[in-house]
Write an enzyme that holds these catalytic residues in place. Structure first.
Site, PDB file in Angstrom:
ATOM      1  CD  GLU A 250     179.283  88.361 153.032  1.00  8.30           C
ATOM      2  OE1 GLU A 250     179.251  88.847 154.186  1.00  8.30           O
ATOM      3  OE2 GLU A 250     178.394  87.612 152.591  1.00  8.30           O
TER       4      GLU A 250
ATOM      5  CG  HIS B 181     168.972  90.148 147.732  1.00 12.72           C
ATOM      6  ND1 HIS B 181     168.503  90.641 148.922  1.00 12.72           N
ATOM      7  CD2 HIS B 181     169.698  89.046 148.045  1.00 12.72           C
ATOM      8  CE1 HIS B 181     168.914  89.849 149.917  1.00 12.72           C
ATOM      9  NE2 HIS B 181     169.646  88.894 149.416  1.00 12.72           N
TER      10      HIS B 181
HETATM   11  C1  TPP Z   1     176.013  89.709 153.602  1.00 12.72           C
HETATM   12  C2  TPP Z   1     175.258  88.573 153.030  1.00 12.72           C
HETATM   13  N1  TPP Z   1     175.941  87.480 152.612  1.00 12.72           N
HETATM   14  C3  TPP Z   1     175.274  86.434 152.075  1.00 12.72           C
HETATM   15  C4  TPP Z   1     173.920  86.473 151.931  1.00 12.72           C
HETATM   16  C5  TPP Z   1     173.190  85.280 151.325  1.00 12.72           C
HETATM   17  N2  TPP Z   1     172.487  84.555 152.386  1.00 12.72           N
HETATM   18  C6  TPP Z   1     171.206  84.843 152.679  1.00 12.72           C
HETATM   19  S1  TPP Z   1     170.663  84.006 153.993  1.00 12.72           S
HETATM   20  C7  TPP Z   1     172.114  83.202 154.195  1.00 12.72           C
HETATM   21  C8  TPP Z   1     172.257  82.223 155.326  1.00 12.72           C
HETATM   22  C9  TPP Z   1     172.062  82.850 156.675  1.00 12.72           C
HETATM   23  O1  TPP Z   1     171.995  81.891 157.689  1.00 12.72           O
HETATM   24  P1  TPP Z   1     171.606  82.209 159.200  1.00 12.72           P
HETATM   25  O2  TPP Z   1     172.221  83.495 159.617  1.00 12.72           O
HETATM   26  O3  TPP Z   1     171.909  81.013 159.996  1.00 12.72           O
HETATM   27  O4  TPP Z   1     170.030  82.479 159.178  1.00 12.72           O
HETATM   28  P2  TPP Z   1     168.852  81.473 158.775  1.00 12.72           P
HETATM   29  O5  TPP Z   1     168.684  81.598 157.294  1.00 12.72           O
HETATM   30  O6  TPP Z   1     169.208  80.123 159.226  1.00 12.72           O
HETATM   31  O7  TPP Z   1     167.635  82.020 159.454  1.00 12.72           O
HETATM   32  C10 TPP Z   1     173.022  83.613 153.216  1.00 12.72           C
HETATM   33  C11 TPP Z   1     174.394  83.092 153.060  1.00 12.72           C
HETATM   34  C12 TPP Z   1     173.250  87.646 152.344  1.00 12.72           C
HETATM   35  N3  TPP Z   1     171.922  87.780 152.205  1.00 12.72           N
HETATM   36  N4  TPP Z   1     173.931  88.669 152.899  1.00 12.72           N
END
Ligand code: TPP
Ligand code: MG
Lengths: 338, 448
Positions: B184, B253
């Site tokens: 972000e 959230h």
């Molecule tokens: C700063 C932030 N941006 C976006 C989100 C929304 N979000 C939650 S999980 C996620 C994906 C994360 O993927 P990864 O780091 O690969 O972890 P995984 O879910 O595969 O364990 C997103 C975009 C968030 N929670 N926090």
């Protein structure tokens, strides 16, 4: 047993089997507990008993369990919202975890945290964090506190392949290498962040090298193989405890379920998921090794039954534990009485 | 014993769904993990996997059935030779799950008789969801101006985490609808830089909670550049996404950022309620040469309102709307709290109290004239917001009224706000944390 490559030295090593039969059986049973627990959580979500976001760990069990077997009790653990497996591997009570998922007073945060936000000071589990990447700096701070106190504990800081694109991850890498902090950074590369594949999200073609500008030692590991995880974990732990600074482990793993419960799953094929389940499942592999070592079908069946019973007990507790008292809405905003 | 297969809840806001397709038929064997059906939720079409093993004994809900409640029995599963229970005549009624979010029922379209203060007429309207209205607002501006583009996490190939940008990748292509990594701070800075150089980015934050990762670029770079450059260089950019509480997603959230951004000179802050607000204000925000914070609400996305169809329809930033005319008290609200205010006004009407409801639409610049004029008529004011009370928007409204029409007030201004605590996860506690119509009714009665 997979061969792991030490990127820092470009040597290829083939470690000795990292676990004997009893230890493998123990690891297997923890992985199975996580698997069954998560399946049950998925069911309770479908019934409306768990709400909001709920991210299951199914498929990735070998990562936390292998690391648990490479570390000791005082070492700290911190991770993202995909945290149920980490808590169970830390020895937290399935009843308390499941009751937090249903938002009941018997949960680890008395129902106030939910699936993504649970903690246990007793088990050195520092959460459960909902903001992608934020826990990486926090985990660096856990390592800092160990360095400051001069103890020999290490901080296990878990994050996803998606989180690996956040700027604060690299700020943390710099700090940890600069100060030689005892932090094991563990990227759980399950190939996707929500609906975005690693290839579409990062220009780095080898996440285990993401710490190389700072000279960070690292390994890329088959995260579906609990023995390989333990072997790599031991190398990382020894490095940190010897005061050589942080270590980066890239765990190549896979999540079988959706990102959270609402996931249209259009970004990958069913065949891909089926293939990973059929050919690379961590439980299947461990079970086969146990059978080869003479553990009987009946013993494994009994283990499965015992774990199912434990999970059912947790699910029952999570449904009968009362909702938190209404007065609790006002407690724990600040430390009072000072 | 036959096992019942229940309609699963597949998203935080789902209470019912459409059973769009059966992939198994009676007599088929299923293993745990097999996909048995497809279900359409409020967000997406999803596959339902079997949990238990066995043979499908009966299918109780036909494919194509809409509005199947969560937890209804949709099929039964058993072992060979077992007989299925007779299918109930209609889809069985089951109780709503305990986690049922409160906003499942679509908000009633605002009744026409309340529109006494006429806005310019935009002609024909049609029932539109807030989601469709936001998309229409963005798409119309992107068609008109090649410098406008959309960027954010999962906005393109995934079609938007909340499906706001559905179909936009197809229409505008990957140069103008851009998926970003989860980064972000980086992509916000990149968009601000592009805006300084004359492009007009729309930055989607998956939710505003994640904009905190980027808030330095929003305040220190976007909001202050025009001033610091002596007017040479502005920042025509829109930061948008869901703000405030959704349902059961916990403390990190669920928070309202209206007062955070409204505090800062150099920003405009918009918070639409209805579909018309969403479409009209989105277009104005994109055309505005300043950085605009556009606060949406996830629970409103699926709600339907009458919305002008005209391609020229636009609303001015900085103008509030009187949603309901009244004479005894002025209730000022924005975003989803307009709904709460209107419900309270209805209850108050039943008790002989006539409430005027103002939908702020824009928080900064605040439409002081509309508020003051209303309070001069009603002599009382109650503000409603879901954010925290301390230094909130309510504080600003109360002070504005005190400064501009103190002599007209028959009672002290009162504010209704979310409880002064991080959002709890537990269902019973979450219900206590956010303003309800009866809180507003009680607040009004305190000063009448
Ligand atoms: C700063 C932030 N941006 C976006 C989100 C929304 N979000 C939650 S999980 C996620 C994906 C994360 O993927 P990864 O780091 O690969 O972890 P995984 O879910 O595969 O364990 C997103 C975009 C968030 N929670 N926090
Ligand atoms: Mg991932």
């Amino acid at each position: 047993m997979a061969v792991t490559q030490d990127k820092s030295t470009k040597r290829t090593r083939k470690p000795e089997p990292a676990m004997g039969k009893d230890e493998l059986l123990d690891a297997y049973s923890t992985m199975l507990l996580i698997r069954r627990f998560e399946e049950k959580a998925g069911q309770l979500y479908g019934m409306g008993l768990i709400a909001g976001f709920c991210h299951l760990y199914i498929g990735q069990e070998a990562v936390v369990v292998g690391m648990k077997h490479a570390t000791s009790d005082g070492d700290e653990v911190i991770t993202s919202y995909r945290d149920h497996g980490h808590m169970l591997a830390c020895g937290m009570d399935p009843k308390g975890v499941m009751a937090e998922l249903t938002g009941r007073s018997g949960g680890y945060s008395h129902g106030k945290g939910g699936s993504m936000h649970m903690f246990s000071r007793e088990k050195n589990f520092f959460g459960g964090h909902g903001i992608v990447g934020a826990q990486v700096s926090l985990g660096t701070g856990l390592g800092f506190s160990n360095w400051y106190r001069g103890n020999d504990r290490v901080s296990l800081t878990y994050f996803g392949d998606g989180a690996a694109n956040q700027g604060q991850v690299y700020e943390s890498f710099n700090l940890a290498n600069l100060m030689k902090l005892p932090v094991i950074f563990i990227i759980e590369n399950n190939r996707y962040s929500m609906g975005t594949s690693v290839e579409r999200a990062t220009a780095s073609r080898d996440l285990s090298l993401n710490g190389s500008p700072w000279g960070m030692a690292s390994l890329s590991v088959d995260g579906m193989d609990v023995m390989a995880v333990k072997a790599a974990g031991e190398i990382a732990v020894a490095h940190c405890r010897a005061g050589h600074g942080p270590f980066l482990l890239e765990m190549k793993t896979y999540r079988y379920r959706g990102h959270s419960m609402s996931d249209p799953a259009k970004y990958r094929t069913r065949e891909e998921v089926q293939r990973m389940r059929a050919e690379h499942d961590c439980l299947d592999a461990a079970k086969k090794m146990l059978e080869d070592q003479g553990v009987s079908e009946a013993d494994l069946k009994k283990l499965d039954d015992d774990i199912k019973a434990r999970v059912q007990e947790a699910a029952d507790f999570a449904q009968t534990s009362p909702e938190p008292d209404e007065a609790e809405i006002w407690t724990d905003v600040l430390v009072e009485g000072v | 014993m036959a096992t019942e297969i229940l309609m699963p809840a597949l998203s935080p806001t789902m209470t019912e769904g459409k059973l769009s397709k059966w992939l198994k038929k009676v007599g088929d064997d299923v293993k745990s993990g097999d996909v048995i059906a497809e279900i359409e939720t409020d967000k997406a079409t999803m596959e339902v996997e079997a949990v238990d093993e066995g043979k499908i004994l009966s299918i109780l809900v036909e494919e194509g059935t809409e509005g199947v409640p969560v937890n209804a029995v949709i099929a039964t599963l058993g072992v060979e030779g077992e007989t299925a229970k007779a299918a109930p005549a209609a889809a069985p009624k089951v109780e709503a799950p305990i986690a049922a979010p409160k906003a499942a029922a679509p908000a009633p379209a605002v009744k026409a008789e309340h529109h006494e203060i006429a806005e310019p007429s935009w002609g024909e309207t049609k029932p539109t969801t807030v989601r469709e209205a936001l998309r229409a607002g963005m798409s119309l501006e992107m068609r008109a101006d090649p410098d406008v583009f959309l960027m954010g996490e999962e906005v393109a190939q995934y079609q938007g985490a909340y499906k706001i940008s559905q179909g936009m990748l197809d229409e505008f292509g990957p140069r103008r609808v851009i998926d970003t990594p989860i980064t972000e701070h980086g992509f916000t800075g990149m968009a601000v830089g592009a805006a300084m150089n004359g492009l007009k980015p729309i930055v989607e934050f998956m939710t505003f909670n994640f904009a905190m990762q980027a808030i330095d670029q929003i305040i220190n770079s976007a909001a202050k550049t025009l001033y610091m450059s002596g007017g040479q260089m502005g920042c025509p950019i829109v930061f948008r996404g869901p703000n405030g509480a959704a349902s059961r997603v916990g403390a990190q959230h669920s928070q309202c950022f209206a007062s955070w951004y409204a505090h800062c000179p150099g920003l405009k802050v918009v918070a639409p309620w209805s579909a018309a607000d969403a479409k009209g204000l989105m277009r104005a925000a994109i055309r505005d040469p300043n950085p605009v914070i556009f606060l949406e609400n996830e629970i409103l996305y699926g709600q339907t309102f009458d919305c002008p169809v005209s391609d020229d329809f636009i609303l001015p930033i900085g103008k509030a709307k009187i949603e309901r005319v009244g004479s005894d008290v002025t209730i000022v609200a924005f975003s989803i709290m307009v709904d709460v205010a209107l419900k309270a006004a209805e209850i108050l009407a039943g008790q002989g109290i006539s409430a005027e409801v103002i939908n702020l639409r824009t928080i900064r610049p605040l439409d002081v004239a509309t508020i003051v004029e209303s309070v001069k008529k009603t002599n009382r004011v109650v503000s409603v917001e879901e954010g925290w009370p301390f230094a909130g928007i309510g504080s600003e409204i109360c002070m504005t009224v005190t400064e501009h029409c103190f002599d007209w007030l028959d009672a002290p201004p009162v504010r209704v706000a979310g409880l002064d605590v991080p959002m709890p996860y537990a269902a019973n506690l979450e219900k206590l944390a956010l303003p309800q119509p009866n809180w507003v009714v009680d607040a009004v009665k305190k000063i009448i």
